[in-house]
Design an enzyme around this catalytic site. Sequence first.
Site, PDB file in Angstrom:
ATOM      1  N   SER A  24      19.370 -41.406 -10.753  1.00 34.90           N
ATOM      2  CA  SER A  24      19.320 -39.607 -10.431  1.00 34.90           C
ATOM      3  C   SER A  24      18.237 -38.951  -9.660  1.00 34.90           C
ATOM      4  CB  SER A  24      19.881 -38.821 -12.065  1.00 34.90           C
ATOM      5  OG  SER A  24      19.057 -39.560 -12.990  1.00 34.90           O
ATOM      6  N   ASN A 111      17.312 -38.107 -23.917  1.00 31.21           N
ATOM      7  CA  ASN A 111      18.529 -36.825 -24.932  1.00 31.21           C
ATOM      8  C   ASN A 111      18.205 -35.698 -24.875  1.00 31.21           C
ATOM      9  OD1 ASN A 111      20.457 -39.278 -24.330  1.00 31.21           O
ATOM     10  ND2 ASN A 111      21.573 -39.510 -26.000  1.00 31.21           N
ATOM     11  N   THR A 156      36.659   4.698   0.914  1.00 30.50           N
ATOM     12  CA  THR A 156      36.923   3.978  -0.253  1.00 30.50           C
ATOM     13  C   THR A 156      38.417   3.071   0.751  1.00 30.50           C
ATOM     14  OG1 THR A 156      39.051   5.879  -0.336  1.00 30.50           O
ATOM     15  CG2 THR A 156      36.559   5.588  -2.223  1.00 30.50           C
ATOM     16  N   HIS A 157      38.754   2.174  -0.211  1.00 29.53           N
ATOM     17  CA  HIS A 157      39.941   1.340   1.363  1.00 29.53           C
ATOM     18  C   HIS A 157      39.282   1.135   2.863  1.00 29.53           C
ATOM     19  CE1 HIS A 157      42.917   3.455  -2.469  1.00 29.53           C
ATOM     20  NE2 HIS A 157      42.521   3.782  -1.911  1.00 29.53           N
ATOM     21  N   SER A 278      23.687 -15.861  21.020  1.00 27.35           N
ATOM     22  CA  SER A 278      25.212 -16.720  21.266  1.00 27.35           C
ATOM     23  C   SER A 278      24.627 -18.060  22.027  1.00 27.35           C
ATOM     24  CB  SER A 278      26.622 -16.160  21.861  1.00 27.35           C
ATOM     25  OG  SER A 278      27.703 -16.626  22.574  1.00 27.35           O
ATOM     26  N   LYS A 284      25.188 -11.079  22.855  1.00 26.94           N
ATOM     27  CA  LYS A 284      25.471 -10.833  21.660  1.00 26.94           C
ATOM     28  C   LYS A 284      23.939 -10.843  20.416  1.00 26.94           C
ATOM     29  CE  LYS A 284      28.853 -11.890  19.559  1.00 26.94           C
ATOM     30  NZ  LYS A 284      29.676 -12.638  19.327  1.00 26.94           N
ATOM     31  N   ASN A 286      23.855 -11.455  16.451  1.00 25.63           N
ATOM     32  CA  ASN A 286      24.934 -11.766  15.521  1.00 25.63           C
ATOM     33  C   ASN A 286      24.121 -11.856  14.289  1.00 25.63           C
ATOM     34  OD1 ASN A 286      27.110 -12.165  17.072  1.00 25.63           O
ATOM     35  ND2 ASN A 286      26.558 -14.492  17.152  1.00 25.63           N
ATOM     36  N   GLU A 291      25.700 -13.168   7.433  1.00 22.31           N
ATOM     37  CA  GLU A 291      26.887 -13.836   7.211  1.00 22.31           C
ATOM     38  C   GLU A 291      26.714 -15.022   6.304  1.00 22.31           C
ATOM     39  OE1 GLU A 291      29.563 -13.820  10.943  1.00 22.31           O
ATOM     40  OE2 GLU A 291      26.913 -13.814  11.525  1.00 22.31           O
ATOM     41  N   TYR A 318      25.120 -36.423 -26.387  1.00 26.06           N
ATOM     42  CA  TYR A 318      25.301 -36.372 -24.825  1.00 26.06           C
ATOM     43  C   TYR A 318      26.131 -37.445 -24.254  1.00 26.06           C
ATOM     44  CZ  TYR A 318      23.006 -37.982 -20.628  1.00 26.06           C
ATOM     45  OH  TYR A 318      22.827 -38.453 -19.124  1.00 26.06           O
ATOM     46  N   GLN A 323      24.186 -36.135 -16.442  1.00 24.78           N
ATOM     47  CA  GLN A 323      23.461 -36.274 -15.820  1.00 24.78           C
ATOM     48  C   GLN A 323      23.902 -35.341 -14.242  1.00 24.78           C
ATOM     49  OE1 GLN A 323      21.291 -39.852 -14.908  1.00 24.78           O
ATOM     50  NE2 GLN A 323      22.669 -40.273 -12.805  1.00 24.78           N
ATOM     51  N   LYS A 326      22.580 -31.584 -12.663  1.00 26.00           N
ATOM     52  CA  LYS A 326      21.313 -31.342 -12.084  1.00 26.00           C
ATOM     53  C   LYS A 326      21.637 -30.604 -10.669  1.00 26.00           C
ATOM     54  CE  LYS A 326      19.256 -33.425 -14.785  1.00 26.00           C
ATOM     55  NZ  LYS A 326      20.288 -34.010 -15.860  1.00 26.00           N
TER      56      LYS A 326
HETATM   57  N1  ARG Z   1      19.147 -39.199 -16.546  1.00 20.21           N
HETATM   58  C1  ARG Z   1      19.611 -39.140 -17.156  1.00 20.21           C
HETATM   59  C2  ARG Z   1      20.473 -37.161 -17.589  1.00 20.21           C
HETATM   60  O1  ARG Z   1      19.968 -36.767 -16.002  1.00 20.21           O
HETATM   61  C3  ARG Z   1      19.041 -38.838 -18.647  1.00 20.21           C
HETATM   62  C4  ARG Z   1      19.317 -38.849 -19.704  1.00 20.21           C
HETATM   63  C5  ARG Z   1      19.997 -40.075 -19.353  1.00 20.21           C
HETATM   64  N2  ARG Z   1      20.169 -40.729 -21.238  1.00 20.21           N
HETATM   65  C6  ARG Z   1      20.874 -41.378 -21.428  1.00 20.21           C
HETATM   66  N3  ARG Z   1      20.924 -42.325 -22.661  1.00 20.21           N
HETATM   67  N4  ARG Z   1      21.241 -42.526 -20.514  1.00 20.21           N
HETATM   68  O2  ARG Z   1      21.445 -36.876 -17.756  1.00 20.21           O
END
Ligand code: ARG
Length: 457
Positions: A24, A111, A156-157, A278, A284, A286, A291, A318, A323, A326
């Site tokens: 990650s 964790n 309205t509408h 455009s 144009k 825009n 949007e 956990y 993960q 995020k």
């Molecule tokens: N990269 C993990 C996450 O974002 C961190 C926690 C990982 N913990 C584990 N026991 N594998 O959740």
Amino acid sequence: MSKKAWGGRFQEDSISWVEEFNASIHFDKVLIEEDINGSIAHANMLAAQNIITEEENSLIKDGLMSILDDYNNNKLVFSVSEEDIHMNVEAKLIEKIGAAGGKLHTARSRNDQVATDMHLYVKKEVKTVIESIELLQQTIIELAENHIGVIMPGYTHLQRAQPILFSHHILTYFWMLERDKSRFNDALKRIDVSPLGAGAISGTTFNIDRFQTKDELGFSGIYHNSMDAVSDRDYIVETLANISLSMVHLSRLSEELIFWTTDEANFVTLSDAFTTGSSMMPQKKNPDMAELIRGKSGRTAGHLMSMLMLLKGLPLTYNKDMQEDKEGLFDSLTTIKGSLKIMNGMLETLTINEEVLEEAVTEDFSNATELADYLVAKGIPFRDSHEIVGKLVLSCINKGIYLKDLPLPEFKAASNVIEEDIYSILSPQVVVNRRISYGSTGTESVKQQLEVAKNHM
Ligand code: ARG
């Protein structure tokens, strides 16, 4: 292949493309500051509790600060085989200070570490979002104040309904944003809670002081159950929900701007800086930014759904699924901050085409309710007056004129209670300003509303 922090019970080498899937670090590196602050608080607490020595603590702190320094100077190289920000930082620390670095993770798990980082990060980001909401609210107040006399068609509408003050219309968004702000503030109560010290699941045998780290990290509250601490992602769902709703609000305002800037309406003009041309059609201009905000509101709602689905049926505590909490969140935060900033810029530089609006409200039937109310004031039951006015509107449509153009005898033929004063009653200014009920569109009511709005800032 580098040796893993957890490598003891493993015999085979890891495979790089499996590591790639597991990692990650590509996205959680944005947590580096929170990760290091969390670690410093943890090390200070370990030292205060005599779990590590003061010397070890200062080595750890210096090491962590120099890692942050390297990061800020683009000198830090992350490694996929160290998986995430937590293990990358720890590996660097051990590289820098040796054995003492290996003591930092005493009485801690990734964790509770990742949960701590995320709580700190979301708290910081949500505060920034609230500030951006306030900037936009301020711009709306100024827009409303500077154009207090401008009347526009209310819909309205998406059919012309009744004339309203532009200020009244735009202030509606002030109140939506006010509710958004209060939702974000409310969520902060649950974001601002420390999970640190929960360990992997059950707490720890070491004599740690969770309240010390809570205080040092500036958290207002603490999780009372170690399992809840490491498995709770409700605050992320809430934040995504709050972002989604704010984005929906911004998408509604965007849609209005898009409609108002059509050739058909031409009620407002966006500044060049917030529009694009455009590649083919030279005429144009825009409303791309509006949007895009409208479009991005779909994306943030999607991230909310992903997070809800991620948690659905997930057993305690956990699980690596987490993960996946995020990227969607980070993207939603970037999206809402960008959208609020762009919307603020668009409104700050907006031109209101007052003559167009004035013509729009004189050349329509949005004063029909006023005529019906006039008849009611003269003793005619509302249902009858509704019928009378409906017929008058129809006959105007057939003649291609408006109510204000009808000669008095024709009014009288429809109802003999109608007098010469009807022509002034039908003017949009009178229509608007006769609205005096609390929260209505009359100038006096809107001025009062503006004062209340300002008191919320
Ligand atoms: N990269 C993990 C996450 O974002 C961190 C926690 C990982 N913990 C584990 N026991 N594998 O959740």
